[in-house]
Structure formats: structure tokens, C-alpha cells
Design an enzyme around this catalytic site. Structure first.
Site, PDB file in Angstrom:
ATOM      1  CE  LYS A 165      12.277  23.475  38.130  1.00 11.77           C
ATOM      2  NZ  LYS A 165      10.990  23.336  38.728  1.00 11.77           N
ATOM      3  CE  LYS A 265       4.304  20.727  37.625  1.00 12.17           C
ATOM      4  NZ  LYS A 265       4.626  22.075  38.282  1.00 12.17           N
TER       5      LYS A 265
END
Ligand code: MG
Length: 367
Positions: A165, A265
């Protein structure tokens, strides 16, 4: 077969690591997940799950799932859950947009279709490719040395793919990428996921500074055009995620040669039916995929496993086992990671049964 009731439970999913941090200082310590049940007149119930990554990631929020279900459910009562195309048309006609609201109902109807036919969802979605599904581990945003330590720890647990991240201060991010790539072997994959966090000039600085490293760059900037500009000026393998929220965007990105891998997703696209459509299109076009969801627990992990396991291996870049990131188990029978891999279950449907004692009372109940 008819849908006679739609209900939902709200479940809190605390994180094993205490919190999860990503671009722009965003963080979550307890995920707010909605478990959706679809009940039929013959007494069968299918389950789905929707868990946004907080209210500030995609245009989705946890209470919105429940509010949307209350709005949508009356239009779905009486539908045949086995007719997934008809059901999705009905949902789209009744509620414009809000794909994440529809996702839980759609997943629950796939679970029902599997239970009725006696087949696991992955077999209904095309069949089982290979023995298992390779997983990545998302590495929460921390100082570079701590992220490298976490990569080393998860590597010990069998993971071979890591998604860092980044999307914070570009100089820190360059250090994060260097510190983690250094401890990995050449056959292990590293993805630097900025989650839209860099401006275009920051992204340019980062990709130039790590040019010598084997690292994938994921969704560097907010807009598609900014990402495309970076893509055209770097030779790193390139992943798009947040911008690819429809078939139209997927086709546009393919036509622009804007990515090498796409992140699909389930809730971003509106459920398994629509994600399968995007998945099959990617297979035909030769685009590799990360197959996952925004977040979730056992039921989301089961849905991901069935979607991923029914995808040809060479185009399956990664998936993840969200149920191992959280401290609460909401269902029995969900996939459990084994040395960096998981498998779709062999029981009918998603192969899970919710733990009633964890779910608590119904917060949505429409019949
Ligand atoms: Mg991403």
C-alpha cells in the site's frame, strides 16, 4: 422457485493487525460487513456478503448496503433466483447504479443455484482450473522498514505475491518499494498499489526512481487519463483497479492498451454475474486479472475462491484470502489458506454455512 424473503445481518470484522492503512492517510480498524440472505418458498437460503473498504474508497459505504437492500428487496421478491440474467435485469431496472448493493443478492442467488443443482459455484462458472488459487498479501502502509518486516513475515507463511500500500509521500514510497523488493527473490511478485493516491508528477517521479526494479504499478492516480499518461511513460507492468468499474471502462482500457493486469472486485462490478462477464471478456482478450473484492470475511472469501478457481490459471494473476486478515469467522466451510494458496470448496453453492451465533439479529428483513 421463488424468492420470498431478503434479510441482512451487520457484522463487525476487526483486523488481526489492528488496522489497515492505505493511500492518503485512509485507514480502517474494524470493517463493517453486511451478510445478505435470500430465502426461497421451498425453504432454501443462499448467502452473500458485501463489505466496502470504509466509506472513502469506492463510491460505497456499509450503511448504504443496508439502505439499498431495503429499497431493492421488494422488487426482487417473487423472482426466480436460478434465473440470474433476469434477476440482474430486474435489479438494474429497479435501482440505477449502486452495483455494490446488488452484489450481495446476486452472490446469494449463485449460492442458491449451486444448492439446487448440487454443484459448487466454480463448476457453474466454467469449471475448476488447476489445484488451487495463488494468493497475494496486502501490506498495510507503514514506514519502509516495517513494511519490509511484514513482507518477510508473510513470506514465511507461504505467500509469494505482495501488494504494497503506497500512494503516500512519493519519497517514502520509493523507499518502501526498494526496501521490500530487496528481500524478495526473483520469482516473487511485488505490486506497488497507490490506490489513486499520487498526483501525475508524483507518480512520474516514483516510476522513474524504481525503474531498475521488478515491480508492478497499480492505479497510481485518481483519473483514468492520469493513469494512462503514466502508463505510456513507464515500462513497468501496469494494473488498473479503481477506474475499471464497468464493461465499458474495461473495453476502453483494452483499446487504449492502458493495462497489463486488471483488478476485478465483485462488489465494484455488481456481483458474480457481472464479474464473470468481465472475467470471461478478459480471458478472451488475454488480460490477466486480480480477482477479489473490496473487503469481507468468510463468505466473500468463498465467493472469490469460486470466481478465481474457475478462471484459467495463466490469466489469474492473484486473489486474496480476506478471512485471514480479520479476527471473526462468520461462516463454516470457507476456504482456508494453505501455504499461500486456497481452493474453492467442493460442497454445493459457495460451500459455506453462516455461524448464526456470530450474525446476531437481522437489520434488514423484507418479505
Ligand atoms: Mg488495488
Amino acid at each position: 422457485m421463488k424468492i420470498v424473503r431478503i434479510f441482512a445481518h451487520r457484522v463487525e470484522l476487526p483486523l488481526v493487525e489492528g488496522s489497515y492503512k492505505w493511500s492518503g492517510g485512509k485507514s480502517v480498524s474494524v470493517f463493517d460487513s453486511t451478510i445478505v440472505g435470500v430465502e426461497t418458498a421451498c425453504g432454501l437460503t443462499g448467502y452473500g456478503e458485501v463489505c466496502p473498504l470504509g466509506p472513502f474508497y469506492l463510491p460505497a459505504y456499509a450503511e448504504g448496503v443496508r439502505a439499498g437492500l431495503r429499497e431493492l428487496a421488494p422488487h426482487v421478491l417473487g423472482c426466480n433466483p436460478r434465473e440470474l440474467g433476469v434477476l440482474n435485469r430486474r435489479m438494474d431496472a429497479a435501482l440505477k447504479g449502486h452495483p455494490y448493493v446488488k452484489s450481495g443478492i446476486d452472490i446469494a442467488c449463485w449460492d442458491l443455484l449451486g444448492k439446487v443443482t448440487g454443484l459448487p459455484v466454480c463448476e457453474l462458472m466454467g469449471g475448476r482450473f488447476g489445484e488451487s488459487v495463488r494468493l497475494y498479501r496486502a501490506i498495510s502502509q507503514l514506514p519502509p522498514d516495517e513494511m519490509a518486516r511484514n513482507v518477510a513475515e508473510y513470506r514465511q507463511q507461504g505467500y509469494t505475491r505482495f501488494q504494497l500500500k503506497v500512494g503516500g509521500d512519493p519519497d517514502q514510497d520509493i523507499a518502501r518499494i526498494r526496501a521490500t523488493r530487496e528481500i524478495l527473490s526473483p520469482n516473487e511478485r511485488l505490486v506497488a498499489d497507490a490506490n489513486t493516491g499520487w498526483t501525475q508528477h508524483e507518480a512520474m517521479r516514483v516510476v522513474r526512481a524504481v525503474r531498475d526494479l521488478d515491480v508492478y504499478i497499480e492505479q497510481p492516480c485518481e483519473t483514468y487519463e492520469e493513469c494512462l499518461a503514466i502508463r505510456r511513460r513507464t515500462d513497468h507492468p501496469f494494473v488498473l483497479d479503481e477506474n475499471i468499474d464497468s464493461l465499458q471502462m474495461l473495453l476502453r482500457a483494452k483499446s487504449d492498451l492502458a493495462m497489463d493486469v486488471v483488478n476485478l472486485k465483485i462488489s465494484k462490478l455488481g456481483g458474480l454475474t457481472k464479474t464473470r462477464q468481465a472475467r470471461d471478456l478478459c480471458v478472451s482478450m488475454g488480460i490477466a486479472m486480480t480477482l477479489e473484492d473490496s473487503w469481507g470475511g468468510d463468505i466473500t472469501t468463498a465467493a472469490i475462491a469460486h470466481l478465481a478457481h474457475s478462471t484459467p490459471e495463466e490469466l489469474r494473476f492473484t486473489s486474496t484470502d480476506f478471512n485471514s486478515y480479520v479476527t471473526v469467522s462468520t461462516a463454516k466451510g470457507a476456504p482456508q489458506r494453505q501455504h499461500g494458496f486456497m481452493q474453492a470448496g467442493r460442497a454445493p453453492g459457495l460451500g459455506i454455512s453462516p455461524r448464526e451465533e456470530v450474525l446476531g439479529e437481522r437489520v434488514v428483513d423484507v418479505s
